[in-house]
Design a protein around this motif. Structure first.
Motif, PDB file in Angstrom:
ATOM      1  N   ASP A 231       0.867  -1.270   0.138  1.00  0.00           N
ATOM      2  CA  ASP A 231      -0.066   0.057  -0.091  1.00  0.00           C
ATOM      3  C   ASP A 231       0.817   1.281   0.012  1.00  0.00           C
ATOM      4  O   ASP A 231       1.606   1.487   0.909  1.00  0.00           O
ATOM      5  CB  ASP A 231      -0.871  -0.056   1.318  1.00  0.00           C
ATOM      6  N   LEU A 232       1.041   2.037  -1.028  1.00  0.00           N
ATOM      7  CA  LEU A 232       1.833   3.391  -1.155  1.00  0.00           C
ATOM      8  C   LEU A 232       1.452   4.474  -0.550  1.00  0.00           C
ATOM      9  O   LEU A 232       2.155   5.323  -0.433  1.00  0.00           O
ATOM     10  CB  LEU A 232       1.970   3.279  -2.619  1.00  0.00           C
ATOM     11  N   ALA A 233       0.322   4.272   0.178  1.00  0.00           N
ATOM     12  CA  ALA A 233       0.080   5.316   1.319  1.00  0.00           C
ATOM     13  C   ALA A 233       0.834   5.240   2.371  1.00  0.00           C
ATOM     14  O   ALA A 233       0.808   6.202   3.191  1.00  0.00           O
ATOM     15  CB  ALA A 233      -1.564   5.293   1.490  1.00  0.00           C
ATOM     16  N   ARG A 234       1.400   4.132   2.617  1.00  0.00           N
ATOM     17  CA  ARG A 234       2.375   3.811   3.732  1.00  0.00           C
ATOM     18  C   ARG A 234       3.610   4.124   3.586  1.00  0.00           C
ATOM     19  O   ARG A 234       4.585   4.431   4.565  1.00  0.00           O
ATOM     20  CB  ARG A 234       2.015   2.616   4.211  1.00  0.00           C
ATOM     21  N   THR A 235       4.208   4.304   2.477  1.00  0.00           N
ATOM     22  CA  THR A 235       5.599   4.257   2.058  1.00  0.00           C
ATOM     23  C   THR A 235       6.213   5.511   1.844  1.00  0.00           C
ATOM     24  O   THR A 235       6.774   6.110   0.977  1.00  0.00           O
ATOM     25  CB  THR A 235       5.845   3.611   0.594  1.00  0.00           C
ATOM     26  N   VAL A 236       6.012   6.500   2.970  1.00  0.00           N
ATOM     27  CA  VAL A 236       6.294   7.888   2.986  1.00  0.00           C
ATOM     28  C   VAL A 236       7.527   7.974   3.694  1.00  0.00           C
ATOM     29  O   VAL A 236       7.869   7.610   4.937  1.00  0.00           O
ATOM     30  CB  VAL A 236       5.180   8.779   3.487  1.00  0.00           C
ATOM     31  N   ASN A 237       8.704   8.633   3.036  1.00  0.00           N
ATOM     32  CA  ASN A 237       9.900   8.931   3.845  1.00  0.00           C
ATOM     33  C   ASN A 237       9.660   9.886   4.796  1.00  0.00           C
ATOM     34  O   ASN A 237       8.977  10.760   4.940  1.00  0.00           O
ATOM     35  CB  ASN A 237      10.984   9.255   2.687  1.00  0.00           C
ATOM     36  N   PRO A 238      10.668   9.991   5.839  1.00  0.00           N
ATOM     37  CA  PRO A 238      10.715  11.012   6.943  1.00  0.00           C
ATOM     38  C   PRO A 238      10.407  12.399   6.446  1.00  0.00           C
ATOM     39  O   PRO A 238      10.086  13.341   6.963  1.00  0.00           O
ATOM     40  CB  PRO A 238      11.761  10.773   7.969  1.00  0.00           C
ATOM     41  N   ASP A 239      10.969  12.763   5.178  1.00  0.00           N
ATOM     42  CA  ASP A 239      10.987  14.152   4.699  1.00  0.00           C
ATOM     43  C   ASP A 239       9.647  14.464   3.842  1.00  0.00           C
ATOM     44  O   ASP A 239       9.475  15.536   3.099  1.00  0.00           O
ATOM     45  CB  ASP A 239      12.171  14.468   3.767  1.00  0.00           C
ATOM     46  N   GLY A 240       8.802  13.522   3.803  1.00  0.00           N
ATOM     47  CA  GLY A 240       7.438  13.479   3.273  1.00  0.00           C
ATOM     48  C   GLY A 240       7.434  12.907   1.741  1.00  0.00           C
ATOM     49  O   GLY A 240       6.427  13.058   1.158  1.00  0.00           O
ATOM     50  N   THR A 241       8.458  12.872   1.092  1.00  0.00           N
ATOM     51  CA  THR A 241       8.510  12.045  -0.169  1.00  0.00           C
ATOM     52  C   THR A 241       8.087  10.724  -0.240  1.00  0.00           C
ATOM     53  O   THR A 241       8.220   9.990   0.682  1.00  0.00           O
ATOM     54  CB  THR A 241       9.898  12.143  -0.927  1.00  0.00           C
ATOM     55  N   ASN A 242       7.616  10.341  -1.351  1.00  0.00           N
ATOM     56  CA  ASN A 242       7.148   8.908  -1.660  1.00  0.00           C
ATOM     57  C   ASN A 242       8.132   8.484  -2.644  1.00  0.00           C
ATOM     58  O   ASN A 242       7.881   8.716  -3.885  1.00  0.00           O
ATOM     59  CB  ASN A 242       5.777   8.780  -1.788  1.00  0.00           C
ATOM     60  N   PRO A 243       8.985   7.409  -2.171  1.00  0.00           N
ATOM     61  CA  PRO A 243       9.919   7.050  -3.598  1.00  0.00           C
ATOM     62  C   PRO A 243       9.335   6.169  -4.487  1.00  0.00           C
ATOM     63  O   PRO A 243       9.986   6.000  -5.620  1.00  0.00           O
ATOM     64  CB  PRO A 243      11.060   6.362  -2.765  1.00  0.00           C
ATOM     65  N   PHE A 244       8.056   5.801  -3.962  1.00  0.00           N
ATOM     66  CA  PHE A 244       7.307   4.853  -5.473  1.00  0.00           C
ATOM     67  C   PHE A 244       6.632   5.744  -6.009  1.00  0.00           C
ATOM     68  O   PHE A 244       5.611   5.217  -6.979  1.00  0.00           O
ATOM     69  CB  PHE A 244       6.790   3.669  -4.607  1.00  0.00           C
ATOM     70  N   HIS A 245       6.439   7.134  -6.029  1.00  0.00           N
ATOM     71  CA  HIS A 245       5.876   7.984  -6.748  1.00  0.00           C
ATOM     72  C   HIS A 245       6.658   8.805  -7.709  1.00  0.00           C
ATOM     73  O   HIS A 245       6.636   9.822  -8.156  1.00  0.00           O
ATOM     74  CB  HIS A 245       4.982   9.077  -6.228  1.00  0.00           C
ATOM     75  N   GLU A 246       7.948   8.036  -8.090  1.00  0.00           N
ATOM     76  CA  GLU A 246       9.068   8.415  -8.810  1.00  0.00           C
ATOM     77  C   GLU A 246       9.653   7.577  -9.765  1.00  0.00           C
ATOM     78  O   GLU A 246       9.584   6.425  -9.371  1.00  0.00           O
ATOM     79  CB  GLU A 246      10.220   9.191  -7.742  1.00  0.00           C
ATOM     80  N   PRO A 247      10.435   7.753 -10.655  1.00  0.00           N
ATOM     81  CA  PRO A 247      10.976   6.793 -11.746  1.00  0.00           C
ATOM     82  C   PRO A 247      11.867   5.752 -11.041  1.00  0.00           C
ATOM     83  O   PRO A 247      12.778   6.157 -10.105  1.00  0.00           O
ATOM     84  CB  PRO A 247      11.507   7.475 -12.747  1.00  0.00           C
ATOM     85  N   HIS A 248      11.998   4.558 -11.630  1.00  0.00           N
ATOM     86  CA  HIS A 248      13.069   3.643 -10.999  1.00  0.00           C
ATOM     87  C   HIS A 248      13.784   3.055 -12.302  1.00  0.00           C
ATOM     88  O   HIS A 248      13.331   2.997 -13.375  1.00  0.00           O
ATOM     89  CB  HIS A 248      12.208   2.682 -10.276  1.00  0.00           C
ATOM     90  N   TYR A 249      14.877   2.627 -12.031  1.00  0.00           N
ATOM     91  CA  TYR A 249      15.511   1.467 -13.005  1.00  0.00           C
ATOM     92  C   TYR A 249      15.738   0.083 -12.593  1.00  0.00           C
ATOM     93  O   TYR A 249      15.473  -0.350 -11.476  1.00  0.00           O
ATOM     94  CB  TYR A 249      16.796   2.186 -13.295  1.00  0.00           C
ATOM     95  N   ILE A 250      16.097  -0.663 -13.626  1.00  0.00           N
ATOM     96  CA  ILE A 250      15.772  -2.148 -13.361  1.00  0.00           C
ATOM     97  C   ILE A 250      17.093  -2.634 -13.114  1.00  0.00           C
ATOM     98  O   ILE A 250      18.318  -2.274 -13.668  1.00  0.00           O
ATOM     99  CB  ILE A 250      15.343  -2.638 -14.565  1.00  0.00           C
ATOM    100  N   LEU A 251      17.425  -3.687 -12.167  1.00  0.00           N
ATOM    101  CA  LEU A 251      18.372  -4.447 -11.960  1.00  0.00           C
ATOM    102  C   LEU A 251      18.435  -5.934 -11.956  1.00  0.00           C
ATOM    103  O   LEU A 251      17.375  -6.355 -11.438  1.00  0.00           O
ATOM    104  CB  LEU A 251      19.261  -3.955 -10.485  1.00  0.00           C
ATOM    105  N   LEU A 252      19.127  -6.466 -12.417  1.00  0.00           N
ATOM    106  CA  LEU A 252      19.263  -8.174 -12.612  1.00  0.00           C
ATOM    107  C   LEU A 252      20.849  -8.395 -12.113  1.00  0.00           C
ATOM    108  O   LEU A 252      21.684  -8.047 -12.461  1.00  0.00           O
ATOM    109  CB  LEU A 252      19.134  -8.569 -13.768  1.00  0.00           C
ATOM    110  N   ASN A 253      20.876  -9.556 -11.109  1.00  0.00           N
ATOM    111  CA  ASN A 253      21.953  -9.912 -10.482  1.00  0.00           C
ATOM    112  C   ASN A 253      22.103 -11.250  -9.819  1.00  0.00           C
ATOM    113  O   ASN A 253      20.951 -11.568  -9.385  1.00  0.00           O
ATOM    114  CB  ASN A 253      22.777  -8.776  -9.599  1.00  0.00           C
ATOM    115  N   LEU A 254      23.208 -11.679  -9.843  1.00  0.00           N
ATOM    116  CA  LEU A 254      23.178 -13.183  -9.079  1.00  0.00           C
ATOM    117  C   LEU A 254      24.383 -12.688  -7.899  1.00  0.00           C
ATOM    118  O   LEU A 254      25.635 -12.807  -8.295  1.00  0.00           O
ATOM    119  CB  LEU A 254      23.675 -14.168  -9.919  1.00  0.00           C
ATOM    120  N   ALA A 255      24.011 -12.536  -6.744  1.00  0.00           N
ATOM    121  CA  ALA A 255      24.915 -12.477  -5.609  1.00  0.00           C
ATOM    122  C   ALA A 255      25.305 -14.016  -5.110  1.00  0.00           C
ATOM    123  O   ALA A 255      24.674 -14.823  -5.436  1.00  0.00           O
ATOM    124  CB  ALA A 255      24.458 -11.624  -4.561  1.00  0.00           C
ATOM    125  N   ILE A 256      26.718 -14.155  -4.461  1.00  0.00           N
ATOM    126  CA  ILE A 256      26.838 -15.311  -3.974  1.00  0.00           C
ATOM    127  C   ILE A 256      27.296 -14.893  -2.452  1.00  0.00           C
ATOM    128  O   ILE A 256      27.864 -14.113  -2.079  1.00  0.00           O
ATOM    129  CB  ILE A 256      28.030 -15.773  -4.646  1.00  0.00           C
TER     130      ILE A 256
END
Length: 282
Positions: A231-256
């Protein structure tokens, strides 16, 4: 909140050769806006992807490098290897684990679309086959572009690793809590045994991960089964911004190593294979 899960049940579904449900935008408001089909053999397409290099995060064991990611037979193959690599930044006096390790004992690859493709809202699908051996930590994830972690937001469409020693599939989102580098998490942790009970051959097959991201929510599916709804109504940073209302980029990786567990008893090489990545938007 709009119940998008019900809405998407009305979508027409295309069926792949292994009967996995695929999103079909026909008759909906969505269109395919970005795709990587990995249909050009050889090196990873540098116009779409960049590489991480060296030691990166979580005290993982692998050294990320370009040669461990190749495209073959229409698929991206990220290979984890047991091999020794010298750390050119080595300093025994450093308190940074990335520097005070003289060698890496394992190698792998991590690719991302930062600066080459970002998106905000939509549907992302990734068809992939993961290696579930001890020590493996494959992931499909996104990060926001505007701030440092975790204020930028992290969406883990797929992670596989050990939770208290138990193999687990995860579907998560993280954002900032009070204090530097402190994160709040909305996590789904599904014991891998559940998937093996349904299909003992699960690790040898490709599976379809899907994220449905709107202004109101993030839903993460595996083979059309809902794993987590954030629920993105809950995902608010302390500064009041919501990082899921902003663009994202994609990552694919295999960690070990790290959360993946101790790989010393595991035979190598290991492969994380990705068939495609597709993004649909209204």
């Amino acid at each position: 909140m709009i119940k998008y899960g019900i809405f998407f049940l009305a979508f027409a579904l295309g069926i792949s050769s292994n009967s996995q449900a695929q999103f079909n935008p026909t008759g909906t408001e969505y269109a395919l806006v970005w795709q990587e089909e990995f249909d050009q053999a050889g090196q990873v397409n540098s116009s779409l992807w960049s590489f991480e290099k060296g030691f990166k995060r979580n005290n993982e064991l692998q050294w990320y490098q370009e040669p461990n990611a190749l495209v073959k037979d229409g698929k991206l193959i990220i290979t984890g290897k047991r091999e020794k690599v010298e750390n050119p930044k080595f300093d025994a006096e450093s308190k940074d684990w990335r520097i005070n390790r003289e060698f890496a004992e394992y190698t792998s690859s991590s690719i991302n679309t930062r600066g080459k493709y970002e998106f905000q809202y939509g549907i992302m699908e990734v068809r992939a086959k993961i290696d579930t051996a001890l020590g493996m930590w494959p992931a499909i994830w996104t990060l926001g572009i505007s701030k440092p972690w975790p204020s930028n937001g992290e969406i883990d469409v797929m992670e596989y690793y050990r939770v208290k020693g138990e193999a687990t599939i995860l579907a998560n989102a993280a954002w900032a809590d009070e204090g530097q580098y402190n994160a709040k998490w909305d996590e789904a942790k599904i014991p891998f045994s559940k998937f093996l009970e349904q299909d003992p051959d699960w690790p040898s097959k490709f599976h379809l991960w899907r994220m449905e991201w709107t202004k109101e929510s993030i839903k993460i599916f595996l083979d059309d089964e809902l794993l987590n709804e954030v629920d993105l109504a809950r995902t608010v940073n302390p500064d009041g911004t919501n990082p899921f209302h902003e663009p994202h980029y994609i990552l694919l990786n295999l960690a070990i190593g790290g959360n993946g567990g101790d790989p010393r008893s595991t035979s190598f090489p290991k492969e994380y294979v990705v068939d495609y990545v597709r993004v649909y938007q209204k």
